[in-house]
Design an enzyme around this catalytic site. Structure first.
Site, short mmCIF file in Angstrom:
data_model
loop_
_atom_site.label_atom_id
_atom_site.label_comp_id
_atom_site.label_asym_id
_atom_site.label_seq_id
_atom_site.Cartn_x
_atom_site.Cartn_y
_atom_site.Cartn_z
N ASP A 39 9.86 -6.89 -2.80
CA ASP A 39 10.34 -7.16 -4.20
C ASP A 39 10.28 -6.01 -5.35
O ASP A 39 10.82 -6.39 -6.26
CB ASP A 39 9.32 -8.49 -4.33
CG ASP A 39 9.52 -9.50 -3.39
OD1 ASP A 39 10.64 -9.80 -3.12
OD2 ASP A 39 8.60 -10.17 -3.04
N HIS B 242 4.89 -14.96 -3.20
CA HIS B 242 5.78 -14.99 -2.17
C HIS B 242 7.08 -14.48 -2.69
O HIS B 242 7.11 -13.68 -3.46
CB HIS B 242 5.80 -16.18 -1.45
CG HIS B 242 6.53 -15.90 -0.14
ND1 HIS B 242 6.85 -14.93 0.63
CD2 HIS B 242 7.04 -17.09 0.68
CE1 HIS B 242 7.53 -15.38 1.67
NE2 HIS B 242 7.84 -16.41 1.80
N ARG C 233 11.38 -2.20 3.74
CA ARG C 233 12.44 -2.67 3.19
C ARG C 233 12.53 -2.11 1.59
O ARG C 233 13.67 -2.02 1.22
CB ARG C 233 12.20 -4.19 3.08
CG ARG C 233 12.24 -4.88 4.65
CD ARG C 233 11.77 -6.45 4.46
NE ARG C 233 10.27 -6.53 3.85
CZ ARG C 233 9.88 -7.64 3.75
NH1 ARG C 233 10.57 -8.74 3.79
NH2 ARG C 233 8.57 -7.75 3.42
N HIS D 185 0.49 -6.63 0.04
CA HIS D 185 0.90 -7.56 1.07
C HIS D 185 -0.08 -7.95 1.94
O HIS D 185 -1.16 -7.35 2.42
CB HIS D 185 1.67 -6.74 2.17
CG HIS D 185 2.87 -7.54 2.76
ND1 HIS D 185 2.49 -8.01 4.13
CD2 HIS D 185 4.11 -7.86 2.57
CE1 HIS D 185 3.58 -8.88 4.39
NE2 HIS D 185 4.45 -8.81 3.53
N SER E 154 7.07 -18.81 3.76
CA SER E 154 8.32 -19.56 3.84
C SER E 154 8.78 -19.77 5.57
O SER E 154 8.92 -20.92 5.77
CB SER E 154 9.50 -18.82 3.25
OG SER E 154 9.61 -17.60 3.77
N1 NMX Z 1 -2.17 -6.78 -8.22
C1 NMX Z 1 -3.49 -7.21 -8.24
N2 NMX Z 1 -4.28 -7.59 -7.67
C2 NMX Z 1 -3.78 -7.49 -6.03
C3 NMX Z 1 -2.63 -7.06 -5.83
C4 NMX Z 1 -1.68 -6.61 -6.91
N3 NMX Z 1 -0.37 -6.26 -6.60
N4 NMX Z 1 -2.57 -7.26 -4.33
C5 NMX Z 1 -3.85 -7.85 -3.91
N5 NMX Z 1 -4.61 -7.96 -5.15
C6 NMX Z 1 -5.75 -8.45 -4.99
C7 NMX Z 1 -5.69 -9.95 -4.57
O1 NMX Z 1 -5.19 -11.01 -5.81
C8 NMX Z 1 -7.23 -10.24 -4.11
O2 NMX Z 1 -8.10 -10.37 -5.25
P1 NMX Z 1 -9.11 -11.42 -5.24
O3 NMX Z 1 -10.13 -11.12 -4.27
O4 NMX Z 1 -9.89 -11.31 -6.80
O5 NMX Z 1 -8.62 -12.88 -5.17
C9 NMX Z 1 -7.47 -9.07 -3.54
O6 NMX Z 1 -6.64 -8.07 -4.17
C10 NMX Z 1 -7.35 -8.86 -2.09
O7 NMX Z 1 -6.14 -9.00 -1.80
P2 NMX Z 1 -5.45 -8.57 -0.58
O8 NMX Z 1 -6.42 -8.98 0.75
O9 NMX Z 1 -5.21 -6.93 -0.71
O10 NMX Z 1 -4.17 -9.48 -0.48
P3 NMX Z 1 -3.75 -10.84 -0.08
O11 NMX Z 1 -3.37 -10.67 1.49
O12 NMX Z 1 -4.56 -11.91 -0.24
O13 NMX Z 1 -2.41 -10.96 -0.81
C11 NMX Z 1 -0.15 -10.50 -1.89
C12 NMX Z 1 -1.13 -10.54 -0.59
C13 NMX Z 1 1.22 -10.12 -1.50
C14 NMX Z 1 -0.10 -12.11 -2.41
C15 NMX Z 1 -0.94 -9.83 -3.08
O14 NMX Z 1 -0.75 -8.40 -2.57
C16 NMX Z 1 -0.14 -9.90 -4.33
O15 NMX Z 1 -0.45 -11.00 -4.89
N6 NMX Z 1 0.83 -9.19 -4.64
C17 NMX Z 1 1.61 -9.21 -5.84
C18 NMX Z 1 2.69 -10.42 -5.59
C19 NMX Z 1 3.80 -9.95 -4.75
O16 NMX Z 1 4.39 -8.66 -4.72
N7 NMX Z 1 4.27 -10.79 -3.62
C20 NMX Z 1 5.17 -10.50 -2.91
C21 NMX Z 1 4.83 -10.08 -1.34
C22 NMX Z 1 6.05 -9.94 -0.60
N8 NMX Z 1 7.01 -11.12 -0.64
O17 NMX Z 1 8.16 -11.29 -0.80
O18 NMX Z 1 6.64 -12.34 -0.12
C1 MLT Z 2 8.05 -12.12 3.54
O1 MLT Z 2 9.12 -11.31 3.74
O2 MLT Z 2 8.00 -13.04 3.91
C2 MLT Z 2 7.03 -11.26 2.93
O3 MLT Z 2 6.86 -9.88 2.96
C3 MLT Z 2 5.74 -11.80 3.04
C4 MLT Z 2 4.97 -11.99 4.23
O4 MLT Z 2 5.40 -11.24 5.20
O5 MLT Z 2 3.99 -12.31 4.31
#
Ligand code: NMX
Ligand code: MLT
Length: 524
Positions: free
Chosen positions: A460, A359, A414, A405, A329
Site C-alpha cells: 500500500d 488492512h 509487491r 506487516h 479479507s
Molecule cells: N507505524 C507505527 N507503528 C507500527 C507500525 C507502523 N507502520 N507497524 C507496526 N507498528 C506497531 C504496532 O501498532 C504494534 O504496536 P503496539 O504494540 O503498541 O500495539 C507494534 O508495532 C508491533 O506490531 P507488529 O507486530 O510489528 O505488527 P502487527 O502484525 O501487529 O501489525 C500491521 C501489522 C500491518 C497492522 C502494522 O504494521 C500496521 O499497522 N501498519 C500500518 C498500516 C498498514 O500499512 N497496513 C497495511 C498492511 C498491508 N495490507 O494491505 O493489508
Molecule cells: C494482504 O495483501 O492481504 C496484506 O498484505 C495483509 C496480509 O497479508 O496480512
C-alpha cells in the site's frame, strides 16, 4: 486431446519435446523461429530439481512456449500440433473438473496418513497476539514467505511477470492469467487467457437493481460502503443458494460456487466503476469496451484509457489478488464461506475486513498522508521535514500507513514491482520521489521505536502515487480497486474449499480465567 509435454533446457534454436497424444508418446523436434530468443527459453525451461517440479516446470514452460510459437508463427509445418487446442483446453471449468478428483485424493491421503502429525505448539502469546505464526488453515492458491514475499502457486511475482501472458510485448501480466494459475496451478497459454477474458465478458452483465441499491445510499457514503452494497445486491442471483435450496450432493457444491465466483469476478468492474463515476464524475458512466481485457476494460470504464494506465491496472489487479489465507479479507471470506454462505455473502464479508485502515484501507491512508505532508511542508519536502512528520504521526498515536506487516519481514515484493513500474514510466513524478524518500526515512524510525517487527514498506505504500500519476487521484476510492482484485484470490480458494469439501471453520476460544488456570497447572 490430452497432451503432456516434458521440456528440456535449450542451448540452441532446436528444441525437443516428448508429448502424449491420445495415449501415445511422440517426440517432436522444433526449430525455433528467429523471433524467439533462446536465452529467454533458458529462463522458461530451467533444469528440473525434482520429478514433480520437473513436470510442473516442463508444463509451464511448454504451455508458454506453445502460446508464443502459436502467436509468432503460423508457417512452421513441423509445429502445427502446437496450435491444436480442443474446446476443453480453453475452458477453465473443464480443466478444474479434471483436476478436482486428484486433489480430493491427495487431501484424503494427507488426512489418513499424516492427520496426527504436529505442526507446532500454540503459545499463550499466539492466542493473545492475533494468532500470529499459528498455522491453522489450508489455502492452496498462494503461500507467503516472510522474507521472499508471496508466491502464487509456487511462482514469485517476478516469475509471474516472466511467464504469464501479456497484452503487449514485454508488458505486465494479464490478471486473467493469474486467475487461471490460482485455480489450476498451471500457467495458461495466451489462447486460454483470451478465452477466459471472453468468458468473463459474457458473464459481466449487472442487473439494474444493483445500481438502484447503490443509488439508495448518499453519494457521500464511503466508496467501500457503496461497493459492498453492490456486491450484496448481486447476491440475489446466487447460483449456489438456488442449488442448495433445491438440494444437491456435497460433491456438486463446487460447481455453482464456480459459477458464482466467475460471475462475481466478471461483474465487479462495472459495479466498481459505477461507484467511482457516481461519486467523483457526477454519475456520468462510461460504457464497457468488451474487446478489451479485464483490467483494461475496468480502467476504461473508470475513464482512463492511457495505455500506460492500462498496463498499471493489469499489474495492480495481478499483484493484489491473493496473499495466502491468513490476511483479514481472505480469512474472512474463507470463514464465512465455510458456513456454506454463498460466494457473494462471503466476499462482501471479506470486503468489510478489507475496508479497515490496518488492512486494505491503508492504500487510501498512504496517499492522504503523503498529501497532508505536502500540505504542511510544501512540495519540496526535505528529509528532515519528513522525519519530523513521521515522528509527529507516531506521537499522535497513529501508525505510519504503508509500513509494517503481520507476516513479511522484508520489503514487500509487491512494493518492489510497483517501484520498478514507476522507475520505468514516471521517474520524475514528485510524489514518486517522495515515496522513494520515505523508503529511506521511515524504516530507521520504526526500528528506533523498538517494537515494530517489520519496518519495511508494504504493497500500500506505493500504489496510490502510481494511480495518482495517471489521474486517478481520489484516494478514498483506492480500496475498491484492491477489492476487485482480491475477488480472484478469495473466489479461487472458495471454489477449492467446496471442491475439497473443507468443513465449517470453528476454532476453540478460551477465557482469561481458563488461560490463567491452564498456565498455573502447566507451571506447577
Ligand atoms: N507505524 C507505527 N507503528 C507500527 C507500525 C507502523 N507502520 N507497524 C507496526 N507498528 C506497531 C504496532 O501498532 C504494534 O504496536 P503496539 O504494540 O503498541 O500495539 C507494534 O508495532 C508491533 O506490531 P507488529 O507486530 O510489528 O505488527 P502487527 O502484525 O501487529 O501489525 C500491521 C501489522 C500491518 C497492522 C502494522 O504494521 C500496521 O499497522 N501498519 C500500518 C498500516 C498498514 O500499512 N497496513 C497495511 C498492511 C498491508 N495490507 O494491505 O493489508
Ligand atoms: C494482504 O495483501 O492481504 C496484506 O498484505 C495483509 C496480509 O497479508 O496480512
Amino acid at each position: 486431446m490430452g497432451d503432456l509435454f516434458i521440456g528440456e533446457e535449450a542451448n540452441n534454436p532446436q528444441i525437443s519435446f516428448l508429448f502424449l497424444l491420445s495415449g501415445k508418446l511422440f517426440e517432436q523436434s522444433l526449430s525455433l523461429p528467429g523471433s524467439i530468443d533462446s536465452r529467454r527459453l533458458r529462463v522458461l525451461l530451467p533444469r528440473p530439481r525434482a520429478p514433480a517440479m520437473a513436470f510442473f516446470r516442463g508444463l509451464t514452460a511448454v504451455s508458454r512456449l506453445r502460446s508464443r510459437v502459436a502467436q509468432e508463427t503460423t508457417t512452421l509445418g513441423g509445429v502445427r500440433w502446437l496450435q491444436m487446442q480442443s474446446a476443453s483446453d480453453l475452458d477453465l471449468k473443464s480443466q478444474l473438473q479434471e483436476l478436482i478428483p486428484e486433489q480430493q485424493d491427495r487431501l484424503k491421503k494427507l488426512k489418513s496418513e499424516h492427520g496426527k502429525v504436529q505442526l507446532g505448539n500454540i503459545t499463550v502469546d499466539m492466542v493473545l497476539g492475533g494468532m500470529r505464526g499459528m498455522t491453522g488453515m489450508l489455502w492452496e492458491t498462494s503461500l507467503l514467505d516472510p522474507d521472499e514475499g508471496i508466491r502464487f502457486r509456487g511462482l514469485s511475482i517476478p516469475e509471474c511477470q516472466k511467464v504469464l501472458p501479456t497484452a503487449v510485448k514485454d508488458g505486465e501480466p494479464l490478471p486473467e492469467g493469474l486467475l487461471w494459475l490460482l485455480l489450476t496451478g498451471k500457467v495458461p497459454t495466451k489462447e486460454q487467457v483470451d478465452a477466459l477474458s471472453k468468458e468473463l465478458v459474457s458473464r459481466s452483465s449487472v442487473p439494474g437493481h444493483v445500481y438502484k441499491a447503490i443509488d439508495a445510499l448518499p453519494v457521500t457514503a464511503h466508496p467501500m460502503t457503496q461497493f459492498t452494497t453492490g456486491v450484496m445486491a448481486l447476491q440475489v442471483e446466487s447460483e449456489f443458494q438456488k442449488a442448495y435450496d433445491k438440494g444437491m450432493p456435497k460433491s456438486k457444491f463446487w460447481e455453482p460456487t464456480y459459477e458464482d465466483c466467475l460471475n462475481l469476478i466478471a461483474r465487479l468492474p462495472p459495479v466498481a466503476a459505477y461507484v467511482y463515476r457516481r461519486i467523483f464524475k457526477d454519475g456520468k458512466t462510461v460504457a464497457a469496451d468488451n474487446t478489451l481485457d479485464y483490467a483494461a476494460n475496468f480502467s476504461h470504464m473508470l475513464g482512463f484509457d492511457d495505455p500506460k494506465m492500462l498496463e498499471l491496472m493489469r499489474l495492480y489487479v495481478t499483484i493484489h489478488t491473493d496473499h495466502e489465507g491468513g490476511n483479514v479479507s481472505a480469512h474472512t471470506g474463507h470463514l464465512v464461506g465455510s458456513a456454506l454462505s454463498d460466494p457473494y455473502l462471503s466476499f462482501a464479508a471479506a470486503l468489510n475486513g478489507l475496508a479497515g485502515p490496518l488492512h486494505g484501507l491503508a492504500n487510501q491512508e498512504v496517499l492522504l498522508w503523503i498529501k497532508s505532508v505536502i500540505g504542511e511542508t510544501g512540495s519540496d519536502v526535505t528529509v528532515d521535514q519528513l522525519k519530523e512528520y513521521v515522528w509527529k504521526t507516531l506521537k499522535s498515536g497513529k501508525v505510519v500507513p504503508g509500513f509494517g506487516h503481520g507476516v513479511l519481514r522484508k520489503t514487500d515484493p509487491r512494493y518492489t514491482c510497483q517501484r520498478e513500474f514507476a522507475l520505468k514510466y514516471l521517474p520524475e513524478d514528485p510524489l514518486f520521489q517522495l515515496v522513494s524518500k520515505l523508503y529511506e526515512v521511515v524504516p530507521p524510525i520504526l526500528t528506533e521505536l523498538g517494537k515494530v517487527k517489520n519496518p519495511w514498506p508494504n504493497v500500500d505504500a506505493h500504489s496510490g502515487v502510481l494511480l495518482n500519476h495517471f489521474g486517478l487521484s481520489e484516494a478514498r476510492y483506492y480500496t475498491v480497486l484492491f477489492g476487485v482484485s482480491r475477488s480472484m484470490g478469495i473466489g479461487s480458494q472458495l471454489i477449492w474449499d467446496r471442491a475439497l469439501g473443507l468443513p465449517l471453520e470453528r476454532p476453540k476460544s478460551v477465557t482469561m480465567e481458563w488461560l490463567e488456570n491452564h498456565c498455573r497447572k502447566a507451571t506447577a
